[in-house]
Design an enzyme around this catalytic site. Structure first.
Site, PDB file in Angstrom:
ATOM      1  N   GLU A  65     -59.834  28.875 -19.465  1.00  0.00           N
ATOM      2  CA  GLU A  65     -58.795  27.912 -19.064  1.00  0.00           C
ATOM      3  C   GLU A  65     -58.777  26.767 -20.062  1.00  0.00           C
ATOM      4  OE1 GLU A  65     -59.145  29.367 -14.457  1.00  0.00           O
ATOM      5  OE2 GLU A  65     -59.526  27.250 -14.892  1.00  0.00           O
ATOM      6  N   HIS A 159     -58.459  22.815 -14.048  1.00  0.00           N
ATOM      7  CA  HIS A 159     -58.302  24.261 -14.274  1.00  0.00           C
ATOM      8  C   HIS A 159     -56.889  24.571 -14.755  1.00  0.00           C
ATOM      9  CE1 HIS A 159     -61.855  25.855 -11.920  1.00  0.00           C
ATOM     10  NE2 HIS A 159     -61.881  24.574 -11.599  1.00  0.00           N
ATOM     11  N   GLU A 223     -54.951  22.144 -10.891  1.00  0.00           N
ATOM     12  CA  GLU A 223     -54.438  23.278 -11.674  1.00  0.00           C
ATOM     13  C   GLU A 223     -53.284  22.765 -12.530  1.00  0.00           C
ATOM     14  OE1 GLU A 223     -55.649  26.327 -11.637  1.00  0.00           O
ATOM     15  OE2 GLU A 223     -56.955  26.302  -9.864  1.00  0.00           O
TER      16      GLU A 223
HETATM   17 ZN   LIG Z   1     -60.033  28.034 -12.845  1.00  0.00          ZN
END
Ligand SMILES: [Zn+2]
Length: 343
Positions: A65, A159, A223
């Site tokens: 990531e 992430h 995210e």
């Molecule tokens: Zn992740």
């Protein structure tokens, strides 16, 4: 580039020493900021003047990531070069340098299922990711507990997702055991361009839940978009998050707007579907994005004779992954919720 990391930046240095360094070490910057390298991928900065929050920014808990890893590495280089001056203590963590080196989520085990002690539950500390997760817990404790009690604690675990998302950036707010969600934290998320918030409804073994429950930190799994290889991220998509975090680290104005519930898409978890058998299979395409909803009765997945169907109005998928090991979560099911229920 830094003389302290053998002429490399901290990320390259960490990737070269993927499971650890020989000796922790310290040095001081020209602006009197103390720098302590605790481990591969673990670096703590203590400026001379500190405001009231202790901040952890972790990335690379999943090694592929890349975007948040690159963002954090940039911050670290700017701090070391004296271009970004801190007014907060900050601990940066690159979770899994070894898995970065092979461009994979993990080597043997998904590290974001190994916190809150899960690293040592059966079968015990049997792989390096388990050992690393245990060490990362100790570093978090050292960081939060070595300073004055009562300081605000923040931990953003950064992430990117395997799939695209209807809402490109979103954050998971760990289960608070009945405590109130924090409006200012949501304003900070909005300033980062993160307007979709998923409220967790149970304890988990994620890194952000660990810091939330154990140290009462304002913690989120954030995210920031879709996984891409190192060097292939369109960094213009991360301007808001970079600028907001930078302002937070230097204790300058984050440009928060007044809290308005209408600014957020809020979801709560309604259930998790676990995979039990090898023949587990989804009935939607691989490119269906996170937060896509389906009509009630829609067949989502099967394994053996079992069928999983949509049960609620507006029920949507998040983090579907049919390739997880048996016994692990294959998809999280969420439904829209409102702030009044949760604040
Ligand atoms: Zn992740």
């Amino acid at each position: 580039m830094s003389i302290h990391f053998k002429g490399q930046d901290f990320l390259s240095y960490s990737r070269q020493n993927e499971w650890g360094i020989e000796q922790p070490f310290n040095f001081t910057l020209d602006n009197d900021t103390e720098v302590a390298v605790w481990d591969s991928g673990v670096i703590c900065f203590t400026p001379k003047v500190i405001t009231n929050s202790d901040i952890i920014l972790s990335s690379g808990i999943h090694g592929n990531e890349s975007a948040p890893i690159e963002i954090c590495n940039d911050f670290i280089s700017q701090i070391i070069d004296g271009k970004l001056s801190l007014e907060t203590r900050v601990l940066f963590i690159f979770g899994n340098p070894a898995s970065m080196n092979i461009g994979q989520r993990f080597i043997e085990e998904n590290m974001n299922r190994l916190f809150s002690g899960a690293h040592s539950s059966a079968p015990g500390l049997v792989n390096r990711e388990r050992i690393r997760a245990k060490k990362l817990e100790q570093y978090v404790e050292r960081f939060y507990c070595s300073e004055i009690e009562g300081r605000e604690r923040i931990h953003y675990d950064l992430h990117t997702a395997i799939r695209g998302s209807k809402n490109e950036k979103f954050a998971v707010y760990p289960f608070l055991h009945g405590a109130k969600h924090d409006k200012r934290q949501l304003q900070i998320m909005a300033a980062c361009g993160v307007n979709t918030i998923l409220l967790s409804n149970s304890p988990t073994t994620t890194f952000s839940y660990f810091s939330s429950v154990k140290f009462n930190a304002h913690a989120f799994t954030v995210e920031l978009g879709k996984v891409r290889p190192f060097g292939e991220n369109d960094m213009t998509r991360f301007i808001e998050v970079k600028e907001t975090l930078k302002a937070m680290l230097s204790a300058s104005d984050m440009g928060l707007t007044a809290f308005d519930p209408a600014d957020f898409n809020l979801f709560k978890v309604c259930r998790a579907i676990d995979k039990h058998q090898d023949d587990f299979e989804f009935y939607f395409a691989d490119d269906v994005v996170n937060f896509t909803s389906f009509p009630i009765g829609f067949k989502l997945a099967t394994e053996g004779d079992i069928q999983y169907k949509i049960e609620h109005q507006g029920e949507a998928i998040v983090f579907p992954n049919a390739n997880v090991a048996n016994g692990n979560r294959a998809v999280l099911m969420v439904v829209p919720t409102t702030l009044d229920e949760n604040l």
